[in-house]
Design a protein around this motif. Sequence first.
Motif, PDB file in Angstrom:
ATOM      1  N   ALA A 162       0.834  -1.208   0.000  1.00 35.32           N
ATOM      2  CA  ALA A 162       0.000   0.000   0.000  1.00 35.32           C
ATOM      3  C   ALA A 162       0.867   1.255   0.000  1.00 35.32           C
ATOM      4  O   ALA A 162       0.619   2.207  -0.755  1.00 35.32           O
ATOM      5  CB  ALA A 162      -0.931  -0.015   1.210  1.00 35.32           C
ATOM      6  N   ALA A 163       1.906   1.262   0.839  1.00 36.68           N
ATOM      7  CA  ALA A 163       2.777   2.438   0.920  1.00 36.68           C
ATOM      8  C   ALA A 163       3.486   2.692  -0.403  1.00 36.68           C
ATOM      9  O   ALA A 163       3.585   3.842  -0.864  1.00 36.68           O
ATOM     10  CB  ALA A 163       3.794   2.253   2.043  1.00 36.68           C
ATOM     11  N   ASN A 164       3.961   1.626  -1.040  1.00 33.34           N
ATOM     12  CA  ASN A 164       4.715   1.809  -2.273  1.00 33.34           C
ATOM     13  C   ASN A 164       3.821   2.138  -3.460  1.00 33.34           C
ATOM     14  O   ASN A 164       4.243   2.861  -4.371  1.00 33.34           O
ATOM     15  CB  ASN A 164       5.581   0.584  -2.547  1.00 33.34           C
ATOM     16  CG  ASN A 164       6.777   0.518  -1.623  1.00 33.34           C
ATOM     17  OD1 ASN A 164       7.160   1.532  -1.034  1.00 33.34           O
ATOM     18  ND2 ASN A 164       7.371  -0.654  -1.471  1.00 33.34           N
ATOM     19  N   LEU A 165       2.620   1.620  -3.491  1.00 35.65           N
ATOM     20  CA  LEU A 165       1.675   2.036  -4.538  1.00 35.65           C
ATOM     21  C   LEU A 165       1.415   3.536  -4.443  1.00 35.65           C
ATOM     22  O   LEU A 165       1.397   4.258  -5.447  1.00 35.65           O
ATOM     23  CB  LEU A 165       0.359   1.256  -4.404  1.00 35.65           C
ATOM     24  CG  LEU A 165       0.368  -0.187  -4.888  1.00 35.65           C
ATOM     25  CD1 LEU A 165      -0.934  -0.889  -4.501  1.00 35.65           C
ATOM     26  CD2 LEU A 165       0.538  -0.242  -6.401  1.00 35.65           C
ATOM     27  N   LYS A 166       1.212   4.012  -3.213  1.00 39.14           N
ATOM     28  CA  LYS A 166       0.943   5.438  -3.013  1.00 39.14           C
ATOM     29  C   LYS A 166       2.157   6.282  -3.405  1.00 39.14           C
ATOM     30  O   LYS A 166       2.027   7.309  -4.081  1.00 39.14           O
ATOM     31  CB  LYS A 166       0.557   5.692  -1.559  1.00 39.14           C
ATOM     32  CG  LYS A 166      -0.017   7.082  -1.304  1.00 39.14           C
ATOM     33  CD  LYS A 166      -0.566   7.177   0.100  1.00 39.14           C
ATOM     34  CE  LYS A 166      -1.367   8.467   0.292  1.00 39.14           C
ATOM     35  NZ  LYS A 166      -0.657   9.678  -0.129  1.00 39.14           N
ATOM     36  N   ARG A 167       3.347   5.828  -3.001  1.00 41.03           N
ATOM     37  CA  ARG A 167       4.555   6.578  -3.364  1.00 41.03           C
ATOM     38  C   ARG A 167       4.750   6.617  -4.877  1.00 41.03           C
ATOM     39  O   ARG A 167       5.139   7.647  -5.443  1.00 41.03           O
ATOM     40  CB  ARG A 167       5.785   5.962  -2.703  1.00 41.03           C
ATOM     41  CG  ARG A 167       5.873   6.184  -1.200  1.00 41.03           C
ATOM     42  CD  ARG A 167       7.201   5.682  -0.628  1.00 41.03           C
ATOM     43  NE  ARG A 167       7.195   5.741   0.828  1.00 41.03           N
ATOM     44  CZ  ARG A 167       8.243   5.457   1.588  1.00 41.03           C
ATOM     45  NH1 ARG A 167       9.388   5.083   1.029  1.00 41.03           N
ATOM     46  NH2 ARG A 167       8.158   5.529   2.911  1.00 41.03           N
ATOM     47  N   ILE A 204       2.628   6.698  -7.138  1.00 44.70           N
ATOM     48  CA  ILE A 204       1.651   7.575  -7.786  1.00 44.70           C
ATOM     49  C   ILE A 204       1.868   9.032  -7.371  1.00 44.70           C
ATOM     50  O   ILE A 204       1.938   9.929  -8.212  1.00 44.70           O
ATOM     51  CB  ILE A 204       0.223   7.126  -7.433  1.00 44.70           C
ATOM     52  CG1 ILE A 204      -0.056   5.750  -8.035  1.00 44.70           C
ATOM     53  CG2 ILE A 204      -0.811   8.145  -7.930  1.00 44.70           C
ATOM     54  CD1 ILE A 204      -1.331   5.105  -7.523  1.00 44.70           C
ATOM     55  N   ASP A 205       2.000   9.249  -6.066  1.00 46.36           N
ATOM     56  CA  ASP A 205       2.067  10.622  -5.554  1.00 46.36           C
ATOM     57  C   ASP A 205       3.471  11.233  -5.646  1.00 46.36           C
ATOM     58  O   ASP A 205       3.609  12.433  -5.892  1.00 46.36           O
ATOM     59  CB  ASP A 205       1.618  10.655  -4.083  1.00 46.36           C
ATOM     60  CG  ASP A 205       0.160  10.272  -3.923  1.00 46.36           C
ATOM     61  OD1 ASP A 205      -0.559  10.315  -4.940  1.00 46.36           O
ATOM     62  OD2 ASP A 205      -0.251   9.927  -2.793  1.00 46.36           O
TER      63      ASP A 205
END
Length: 519
Positions: free
Chosen positions: A102-107, A109-110
């Motif tokens: 979850a953390a790496n998916l967000k990173r 993208i953002d």
Amino acid sequence: QLGSAAANRAGERLLAAAAIPLERDAPAHALADLACTGSLAPAWLAAAGLPVDPGSGRVRTASSLEVVGRPGLFACGDCGLIDGQPRPPSGVWAVRAAPVLAANLKRSIDSPSRPLRPWRPQPFALQLLGDGGWHPAGPRALALFGPLAIGPHRWLWHWKQAIDQVFMERFTVLQPMGSRGKTEPMPCRGCAAKLSAAPLQAALGRLGAVAVPADDAAVVARLDDGALLLQSVDGFPALVDDPWLNARLTTLHACSDLWACGAPVESAQALVTLPAAAAAVQEELLVQTLAGVCSVLEPQGAVLLGGHTLEGRDGAGLSLALTVNGRVAPAQFWRKGPLQPGDVLLLSRPLGSGVLFAAAMAAAADPAWIEQALAVLQQSQAPLLPLLARHGCRACTDVTGFGLLGHLGEMIAASPAVRVALDWAAVPALPGALELLAAGVASSLAPANAAALALLEGVVQLAGPGPDGPEAAHRALLIDPQTCGPLLAALPAANAAAALQELRAAGFGAAALIGRVLA
């Protein structure tokens, strides 16, 4: 080969205790009653050109769970394998990978320039294996952790049960779809997505010069042979995920406006809004949608003339709207009124689709209820036209977004000096609808439809069993918005029983006589 020498010894003890013989060094082609094959990743991962481990077929990733050589693509759980840190395909590691994923998916993208978070999985995972409960002392469990094997023991079984129970309880209360932590439900789809009556009437009132027909379909022209050319338009955001089924339901719903006027459908045009997606995905969605439309039109001898396509923006999903055209002789044109004192009101099929699909969005509907509802809604009501005509139908409408009371109110408004005795207990309901309404579930359009309950203080008189009248669930059913709803027809009282019998023989087994028109 259970992962360690201690686990192997424990397995042999359990087999011996259960009197199951163990054969060592069996021939390569020996027959077996039970084959324990282990797990392999699905073949499409390698076929897609992803880097995979030769032995297991699992996708190779860095410690960030990002696929080797494929920035922005991640793999974990049973389909992923970290280079240099291989772990068995076990739920323990799969679950613990989730926060890192979850953390790496967000990173990615953002903040694409920000380094991804590495994951260092634990070397061993605790496995608690139940023994099936065959032992006279009751169920036991075996604990395996790296090189260690303990049990089987009863206390390990109780420990396993406690861990599993705590985990499963996190899934027993599901949040309503789209609730986002708020108290209000997600707005419903299907015909419940229509604008409520108040703003609709207010807007039309401000455009006083615009002529709006009071009937379900508009008379476009009178043809040379005297027939009336009728047209109507209807549509809504996708009610179900299957594009073919959604299109079939939408088309049946749109056709019912013409059927309520006594006119068979001859042609249609479609406006299809597709979600933003790859061209191949949009092509398939469009093919399935148009095929669903044709599944309704072709049995009627109607044609799809064409239409228009749009790509939805800002996250808009699939939606479909249709204009439908047909013709009818003036003598066969059914209006919403006037109703005649002595008429009997016939409802062609049950109500309740609004609350059922609202409950489905909140994970509160029995799947069997939804299947039964879809079976009813998919049934074409085109065969009812000649049947109702034979029995002298005087007026008709289709029950859709404004619910039974709302549409009945429109019939009464077109009929001076009448009132209706409505037998609330005779109004049929789809399986599960009354149970859900009694529990307080409702479509997002139902509160606006509740304005029609004012009719019960005047021109609509509730009749039925019991001195106390209907319960709250039956009242709520009267304002439940319908997709692919029933036809509501007014027939001479002398013909009503025969018409009902014929409807039921034609496959509309829940059709019912629900009221009488009084002076």
